[in-house]
Motif scaffolding. Sequence first.
Motif, short mmCIF file in Angstrom:
data_model
loop_
_atom_site.label_atom_id
_atom_site.label_comp_id
_atom_site.label_asym_id
_atom_site.label_seq_id
_atom_site.Cartn_x
_atom_site.Cartn_y
_atom_site.Cartn_z
N ALA A 161 0.83 -1.21 0.00
CA ALA A 161 0.00 0.00 0.00
C ALA A 161 0.86 1.25 0.00
N TYR A 162 0.28 2.35 -0.45
CA TYR A 162 1.02 3.62 -0.54
C TYR A 162 0.13 4.75 -0.08
N ASN A 163 0.72 5.92 0.09
CA ASN A 163 0.00 7.12 0.52
C ASN A 163 -0.47 7.88 -0.72
N LEU A 248 10.74 -2.81 10.19
CA LEU A 248 9.88 -3.86 10.74
C LEU A 248 9.09 -3.34 11.93
N THR A 249 7.80 -3.62 11.93
CA THR A 249 6.92 -3.18 13.00
C THR A 249 6.35 -4.38 13.74
N GLY A 250 5.67 -4.08 14.84
CA GLY A 250 5.05 -5.14 15.62
C GLY A 250 3.58 -5.32 15.31
N SER A 251 3.02 -4.48 14.44
CA SER A 251 1.60 -4.58 14.13
C SER A 251 1.31 -3.90 12.80
N ASP A 252 0.22 -4.33 12.17
CA ASP A 252 -0.22 -3.68 10.94
C ASP A 252 -0.68 -2.25 11.22
N GLU A 253 -1.15 -2.00 12.42
CA GLU A 253 -1.56 -0.64 12.78
C GLU A 253 -0.37 0.31 12.71
N ASP A 254 0.78 -0.14 13.21
CA ASP A 254 1.99 0.69 13.14
C ASP A 254 2.42 0.89 11.68
N THR A 255 2.29 -0.16 10.88
CA THR A 255 2.65 -0.05 9.47
C THR A 255 1.74 0.96 8.78
N SER A 256 0.46 0.86 9.04
CA SER A 256 -0.50 1.79 8.44
C SER A 256 -0.19 3.23 8.83
N GLY A 257 0.14 3.45 10.09
CA GLY A 257 0.46 4.80 10.56
C GLY A 257 1.68 5.37 9.88
N ALA A 258 2.68 4.52 9.65
CA ALA A 258 3.92 4.99 9.01
C ALA A 258 3.69 5.36 7.55
N VAL A 259 2.72 4.73 6.92
CA VAL A 259 2.50 4.94 5.49
C VAL A 259 1.44 6.00 5.22
N GLY A 260 0.29 5.90 5.88
CA GLY A 260 -0.85 6.68 5.45
C GLY A 260 -1.33 7.77 6.37
N TYR A 285 -6.64 8.80 7.21
CA TYR A 285 -5.46 8.33 6.49
C TYR A 285 -5.73 8.37 4.98
N THR A 286 -4.66 8.37 4.21
CA THR A 286 -4.78 8.35 2.75
C THR A 286 -3.89 7.22 2.22
N GLN A 287 -4.48 6.05 2.08
CA GLN A 287 -3.70 4.87 1.66
C GLN A 287 -4.54 4.00 0.74
N ALA A 288 -3.85 3.32 -0.17
CA ALA A 288 -4.53 2.46 -1.13
C ALA A 288 -3.58 1.36 -1.55
N THR A 289 -4.16 0.29 -2.09
CA THR A 289 -3.38 -0.82 -2.63
C THR A 289 -2.61 -0.38 -3.85
N CYS A 290 -1.41 -0.94 -4.03
CA CYS A 290 -0.61 -0.67 -5.23
C CYS A 290 -1.21 -1.39 -6.43
N GLU A 291 -2.28 -0.82 -6.96
CA GLU A 291 -2.99 -1.42 -8.08
C GLU A 291 -2.08 -1.48 -9.31
N GLY A 292 -2.09 -2.63 -9.97
CA GLY A 292 -1.28 -2.81 -11.16
C GLY A 292 0.13 -3.29 -10.89
N MET A 293 0.48 -3.49 -9.64
CA MET A 293 1.82 -3.96 -9.30
C MET A 293 2.02 -5.38 -9.81
N GLU A 294 3.17 -5.62 -10.44
CA GLU A 294 3.49 -6.93 -11.01
C GLU A 294 4.45 -7.70 -10.12
N PRO A 295 4.30 -9.02 -9.98
CA PRO A 295 3.23 -9.84 -10.57
C PRO A 295 1.97 -9.91 -9.72
#
Length: 388
Positions: A161-163, A248-260, A285-295
């Motif tokens: 995901a990205y911002n 590396l984080t301890g939770s997806d919540e921390d990952t989300s905060g760092a990104v979005g 937050y402003t985050q979305a999946t990296c649509e179109g990312m290969e593969p």
Amino acid sequence: MRPTKKIVTVAALLSLAACAPSTGGQAGTLNAEAEPLPSASVDAAFDLNALVEAAKKEGSLLVYDSSGDIEEVAKAFTAKYGIAMEGVKSDTPQTAEKMTREHAADNVTIDAAMYEDGGVLMGQLIPQGIVRTWVPADLQDQILPEDRNPLRALSKATVFAYNTKLSPGGCPVGNIWDLTESDWSGKVVMQDPLGKPTVLSFLTQLDSHGNQALEQAYQAKYGEPLKTEEKSAAYEWIKRLAANEPVLTGSDEDTSGAVGAPAATDRKIGFMSISKFRNNEDKGYTQATCEGMEPFAGFSYPKYVAIAAKSKHPNAAKLYVHFIMTEEGVKHEIGEGGISGNSTVKPLVAPAGLSDWKGQLFHTDPRSLVADLQNRQIMSDFWRLNHR
């Protein structure tokens, strides 16, 4: 005096798995090939109304889940049936360990659990008789045969995901190999695979059926075939990613905060559960999946439901399984995106950037989950060796 050995704990079994070779089983180790599971039970004379009345007489229910969404499920269950249900958020390894110990001590408090770690469920808990699979007879035809044993309640996804505010033109990476380049050194944020079974399983599954896609993506990016001294394209990608200093984080919540998070000023790519997309609405937050990312833009994985074999509230546990296999129950788990194990339940929302669940994701193969468990220590050691 030597203590009496009463039980082989989950931790001990994982230790055995660590000692096993990746090519097959040995005496005293977990087998790479899954042994046939005990048959799922289906009540021949199923009567939902009778089950509800029997569950009410038992009076209460305790369910463990790795997602905090279980608290909302519990509220809905209690509101519908008038049965006090408590939902507890607990990491899958801790849940498995607790249920194993409770079973051995004949002191069971957890009536049912949701399992993201299918390897532990299929390789240990079900074969040891600690938990069992029960399929609601009235919903059986709505569940695919391959999803009945163990019973898949839903599938979730972890995505890159990205911002969107910092990258309004779309995801700044279009190929999974981009994440191994120096431009993204220290800018990939993810849970530590050593503490997240689903991510560790993703890495082992990449080696079992993702190598061709990785090789094709490499060719598309660099214009030449991949050359590696590692055993496969998967191991080469994992090595490069680990060496590229991911945060590396301890939770997806921390990952989300760092990104979005609104305060974010540095572009990062997060590898996180789609459930964290709720932060867009809840926290701005402003985050979305990296649509179109290969593969692929991430991976999907099954989440199972099982009943404690010695549950003191077996009818309430069955009623919970029935509830979670309906839209009314599972909607609290798939609210931000996910696929119910009941084929008649349609996805409620499409997570930002994830419009094609089947085509955009790498899909976990349930048949390989026991092998994943056996190879877990091998992959863990490889990650440790290469992560700076």
